[in-house]
Write a protein that holds these residues in place. Structure first.
Motif, PDB file in Angstrom:
ATOM      1  N   GLU A 141      33.084 -80.422 -13.358  1.00  0.00           N
ATOM      2  CA  GLU A 141      33.867 -79.762 -12.633  1.00  0.00           C
ATOM      3  C   GLU A 141      33.104 -78.750 -12.187  1.00  0.00           C
ATOM      4  O   GLU A 141      33.355 -78.401 -10.939  1.00  0.00           O
ATOM      5  N   ALA A 142      31.964 -78.154 -12.879  1.00  0.00           N
ATOM      6  CA  ALA A 142      30.884 -77.209 -12.179  1.00  0.00           C
ATOM      7  C   ALA A 142      30.268 -78.025 -10.893  1.00  0.00           C
ATOM      8  O   ALA A 142      30.072 -77.360  -9.858  1.00  0.00           O
ATOM      9  N   ARG A 143      29.896 -79.265 -11.091  1.00  0.00           N
ATOM     10  CA  ARG A 143      29.204 -79.881  -9.846  1.00  0.00           C
ATOM     11  C   ARG A 143      30.105 -80.151  -8.668  1.00  0.00           C
ATOM     12  O   ARG A 143      29.842 -80.102  -7.592  1.00  0.00           O
ATOM     13  N   ILE A 144      31.473 -80.435  -9.212  1.00  0.00           N
ATOM     14  CA  ILE A 144      32.502 -80.506  -7.788  1.00  0.00           C
ATOM     15  C   ILE A 144      32.467 -79.123  -7.336  1.00  0.00           C
ATOM     16  O   ILE A 144      32.757 -79.291  -6.058  1.00  0.00           O
ATOM     17  N   THR A 145      32.555 -77.887  -7.909  1.00  0.00           N
ATOM     18  CA  THR A 145      32.543 -76.859  -7.322  1.00  0.00           C
ATOM     19  C   THR A 145      31.106 -76.730  -6.422  1.00  0.00           C
ATOM     20  O   THR A 145      31.455 -76.012  -5.300  1.00  0.00           O
TER      21      THR A 145
END
Length: 439
Positions: A206-210
């Motif tokens: 999820e952090a990478r998607i951000t």
């Protein structure tokens, strides 16, 4: 390891189908052959018994008839009866055969597995049924059960082998996964730990998607400037005079070139960030690589003095990627240097070390890591109009990572006083698919 219920039902269905197919096929091939061999051996056995009884009945010193009957019953585990030679017991066809001269020493009824001996006009000795209990007898009697048992045992072994193979593969996969699983490697415990690690990876994802979303926003921002210039030029073309049209066409052409350059950089950045694409290793000479790269960069900065101090180092790397790496570093240094850029290359311990330093304003403290993020510019002078699209150092870091190295901003630049980028590439075996320097 629990067995999937659907798989069990599939196994049972396959077993039923295979049992039916094999039973039909074997019965029409192998069983017929076995029955044929059994009939042949059985008929030969009846002929042998007839010959033995005939000898016993014609022996001058033979036992009484009652003794012969008892002996035959004990020897062949059957009945030896004295019956009347009349139509009440025998059919007319069998009576006719008994009357034939060639059957006076015994008549074999192969269908009923019985031997008949004419004793006189009134009496006939009947011995039977006679069955030789050899291997063919048991095969014919137990054939269906034997084939079914062997087939289902084979299917169970295959089913067990597949399940066990999957279990071993799962255990091996868990043992080789780069995750901290506790010992001993109990499957249920390991899978539970793996589930927890997956949850952690999902959070990281999820952090990478951000981060990717921020990257897309950066791409949109980078596209906006040349597209706005193009829109402005197109709007002005309708009302511009002949003298202004040339300038507007030049502006459009420059904006298109900027867009093309940005797209090329984005595609290259995506390619080097793709972990599935491995470097195409080849033997390289560090001094030649740096010199060829420098020869292409120098014409862009005629007012900057470039210095190269490189040892004759032979190693392995992706030539195109490595040249792109140092091109980006040299152009970054040339863009912000006042008058000098110095490139040094050598070996320290088990690493190839390359430093690119300039005498520019340097990089503020605390910003050393951030400059490797895409579309990052630390001051207004580092705008798109001054050259570059904010991906140069991000591409540098991605290429270095692909070669299992590191890149950082070094504080060791007392001579020039500006920024100093230090690239370290490991000395590793070529057989591992990594860099192999030597000198």
């Amino acid at each position: 390891m629990q067995v999937n219920t659907l798989r069990v039902f599939a196994f049972i269905a396959v077993a039923i189908v295979l049992n039916s197919v094999v039973a039909f096929t074997v019965r029409n091939t192998l069983l017929i052959d076995i029955e044929t061999r059994f009939i042949e051996t059985q008929n030969q056995f009846l002929d042998d018994v007839k010959a033995q009884i005939s000898i016993a009945l014609t022996d001058p010193e033979r036992l009484p008839l009652s003794g012969i009957q008892m002996q035959l019953e004990a020897q062949y585990d059957t009945q030896a009866l004295l019956v009347g030679r009349d139509a009440e017991y025998f059919s007319q066809e069998l009576l006719a055969e008994l009357a034939l001269p060639q059957n006076q020493h015994g008549l074999v009824d192969y269908l009923n597995a019985t031997v008949y001996f004419v004793l006189n006009d009134k009496d006939v000795l009947e011995v039977g049924p006679l069955v030789e209990q050899n291997i063919y007898y048991f095969l014919v009697d137990w054939f269906d059960w034997l084939v079914s048992a062997c087939l289902n045992l084979l299917l169970l072994l295959i089913f067990w082998y597949v399940i066990n193979k999957e279990r071993q593969a799962l255990v091996a996969r868990l043992n080789t996964m780069p995750v901290p699983l506790s010992q001993p490697q109990d499957l249920n415990t390991s899978l539970q730990q793996l589930s927890q690690l997956v949850d952690a990876q999902l959070s990281e994802g999820e952090a990478r998607i951000t981060l990717q979303r921020d990257l897309l926003h950066g791409v949109a921002h980078e596209f906006r400037s040349p597209m706005a210039r193009m829109q402005f030029a197109l709007d002005m073309l309708e009302e511009a005079g002949e003298d202004e049209r040339g300038e507007l066409h030049t502006s459009l052409s420059q904006s298109l070139n900027d867009l093309e350059s940005l797209v090329s950089e984005l595609l290259y950045y995506a390619r080097v960030k793709d972990n599935s694409v491995k470097p195409n290793l080849s033997a390289l000479n560090m001094d030649i690589v740096l010199q060829e790269t420098l020869d292409k960069v120098v014409p862009f900065y005629p007012h900057i003095g470039f210095e190269l101090d490189s040892a004759d180092i032979h190693w392995h790397g992706d030539e195109a990627q490595v040249k792109r790496l140092f091109t980006n570093l040299m152009r970054n240094a040339g863009r912000f240097a006042r008058s000098r850029v110095r490139i040094e290359a050598g070996i320290q311990g088990d690493e190839v070390v390359v430093r690119v330093a300039d005498d520019g304003i340097g990089i503020p403290p605390g910003k050393h890591a951030r400059i490797f993020e895409p579309f990052t510019r630390l001051d207004p002078s580092r705008s798109r109009d001054s050259g570059g699209c904010g991906l140069g150092l991000a591409i540098v870091q991605s290429i270095v990572i692909k070669h299992h190295g590191t890149v950082r901003v070094s504080d060791d630049n007392a001579e020039l006083g500006g920024a100093c980028f230090e690239v370290r590439l490991p000395v590793m075996s070529e057989s591992l698919g990594q860099i192999t320097p030597g000198h």
